[in-house]
Design a protein around this motif. Structure first.
Motif, PDB file in Angstrom:
ATOM      1  N   LEU A  93     -60.176  61.073 -31.172  1.00  0.00           N
ATOM      2  CA  LEU A  93     -60.159  59.566 -31.068  1.00  0.00           C
ATOM      3  C   LEU A  93     -59.712  59.134 -32.313  1.00  0.00           C
ATOM      4  CD1 LEU A  93     -63.682  58.638 -29.446  1.00  0.00           C
ATOM      5  CD2 LEU A  93     -61.382  58.813 -28.184  1.00  0.00           C
ATOM      6  N   LEU A 101     -65.579  61.300 -30.161  1.00  0.00           N
ATOM      7  CA  LEU A 101     -66.779  60.429 -30.110  1.00  0.00           C
ATOM      8  C   LEU A 101     -68.144  61.192 -30.452  1.00  0.00           C
ATOM      9  CD1 LEU A 101     -67.946  57.829 -29.139  1.00  0.00           C
ATOM     10  CD2 LEU A 101     -68.281  58.720 -27.052  1.00  0.00           C
ATOM     11  N   TYR A 119     -67.328  51.995 -31.682  1.00  0.00           N
ATOM     12  CA  TYR A 119     -66.846  52.710 -30.232  1.00  0.00           C
ATOM     13  C   TYR A 119     -67.567  52.293 -29.258  1.00  0.00           C
ATOM     14  CZ  TYR A 119     -71.108  55.402 -32.312  1.00  0.00           C
ATOM     15  OH  TYR A 119     -72.045  55.880 -32.714  1.00  0.00           O
ATOM     16  N   GLU A 170     -68.373  52.277 -24.068  1.00  0.00           N
ATOM     17  CA  GLU A 170     -67.157  52.610 -24.410  1.00  0.00           C
ATOM     18  C   GLU A 170     -66.025  51.691 -24.256  1.00  0.00           C
ATOM     19  OE1 GLU A 170     -65.944  56.825 -23.997  1.00  0.00           O
ATOM     20  OE2 GLU A 170     -67.944  57.336 -23.690  1.00  0.00           O
ATOM     21  N   SER A 216     -62.259  50.800 -23.529  1.00  0.00           N
ATOM     22  CA  SER A 216     -60.938  51.292 -23.098  1.00  0.00           C
ATOM     23  C   SER A 216     -59.742  50.675 -23.915  1.00  0.00           C
ATOM     24  CB  SER A 216     -60.651  50.801 -21.618  1.00  0.00           C
ATOM     25  OG  SER A 216     -60.379  49.467 -21.477  1.00  0.00           O
ATOM     26  N   GLY A 233     -60.152  49.181 -27.407  1.00  0.00           N
ATOM     27  CA  GLY A 233     -60.625  50.533 -27.620  1.00  0.00           C
ATOM     28  C   GLY A 233     -59.561  51.610 -27.899  1.00  0.00           C
ATOM     29  N   PRO A 234     -59.960  52.882 -27.962  1.00  0.00           N
ATOM     30  CA  PRO A 234     -61.465  53.326 -27.991  1.00  0.00           C
ATOM     31  C   PRO A 234     -62.413  53.202 -29.243  1.00  0.00           C
ATOM     32  CG  PRO A 234     -60.004  55.221 -28.097  1.00  0.00           C
ATOM     33  CD  PRO A 234     -59.063  54.038 -27.904  1.00  0.00           C
ATOM     34  N   GLN A 281     -57.728  49.617 -31.063  1.00  0.00           N
ATOM     35  CA  GLN A 281     -57.186  50.679 -30.719  1.00  0.00           C
ATOM     36  C   GLN A 281     -56.599  51.666 -31.945  1.00  0.00           C
ATOM     37  OE1 GLN A 281     -53.761  49.006 -28.484  1.00  0.00           O
ATOM     38  NE2 GLN A 281     -55.011  48.747 -26.568  1.00  0.00           N
ATOM     39  N   ASP A 291     -56.274  54.619 -34.207  1.00  0.00           N
ATOM     40  CA  ASP A 291     -56.268  56.225 -33.785  1.00  0.00           C
ATOM     41  C   ASP A 291     -55.972  56.755 -35.230  1.00  0.00           C
ATOM     42  OD1 ASP A 291     -53.435  55.966 -33.889  1.00  0.00           O
ATOM     43  OD2 ASP A 291     -53.173  56.540 -32.098  1.00  0.00           O
TER      44      ASP A 291
END
Length: 177
Positions: A34, A57, A130, A136, A138, A143-144, A169, A171
């Protein structure tokens, strides 16, 4: 000791001192990655690209959990966010630097000075959330991962600068000197 032996010993010490520090190896994620952290790190993930730390996660949940309820300017009502403090994520990676660049999956980027990650009314703010209301998130639901502040706790968290740092989002994180 002869001059030649002393010279060789000195050269070996200088060569060793100029080598980069050995990075501590962290366990590889078992699930979907993630978050990837790179830059000035003293740790790296086994099997990942050299000089990077990757988190799934399960790894995020293994760090100290932070939970708070707050309203946001993006979603109506009060929302419970669960995650880990951004400071703890950076500590896990052995990150060093005066700033980080947080990057979203759509390449939106924002710089966050590391000296703003402590202090204020909530020592654990911001968090890398998270879960939103226990589930969780999306990609369509911000998200994630989402960097979130407890906006209702203190006026210092309700500024344009802080809102711009509330990147969803998320990452990637890159440390900056």
């Amino acid at each position: 000791m002869s001059f030649l032996n002393a010279l060789c010993a000195t050269a070996a010490v200088i060569s060793f001192a100029s080598m980069p520090a050995f990075a501590d190896t962290l366990p590889a994620p078992k699930g979907e990655v993630l978050l990837t952290i790179s830059g000035n790190l003293s740790h790296e993930t086994a099997g990942a690209a050299k000089g990077t730390v990757t988190l799934d996660l399960e790894i995020l949940q293994s760090l100290e959990t932070q939970v708070f309820t707050t309203s946001t300017i993006w979603i109506e009502g009060n929302i419970e966010f669960t995650g880990v403090s951004l400071r703890d994520v950076l500590d896990y990676a052995g990150a060093a630097g005066t700033s980080i660049q947080a990057i979203a999956s759509n390449d939106y980027k924002v710089d966050i000075p590391t000296d703003t990650l402590t202090g204020g009314s909530n020592e654990n703010a911001p968090i890398v959330a998270y879960f939103m209301d226990g589930t969780e998130m999306s990609a369509r639901g911000k998200g994630p991962l989402w960097i979130v502040y407890p906006y209702d706790d203190d006026a210092q968290y309700r500024t344009e600068v802080v809102y711009s740092r509330s990147i969803w989002q998320l990452d990637r994180i890159v440390t900056v000197q």
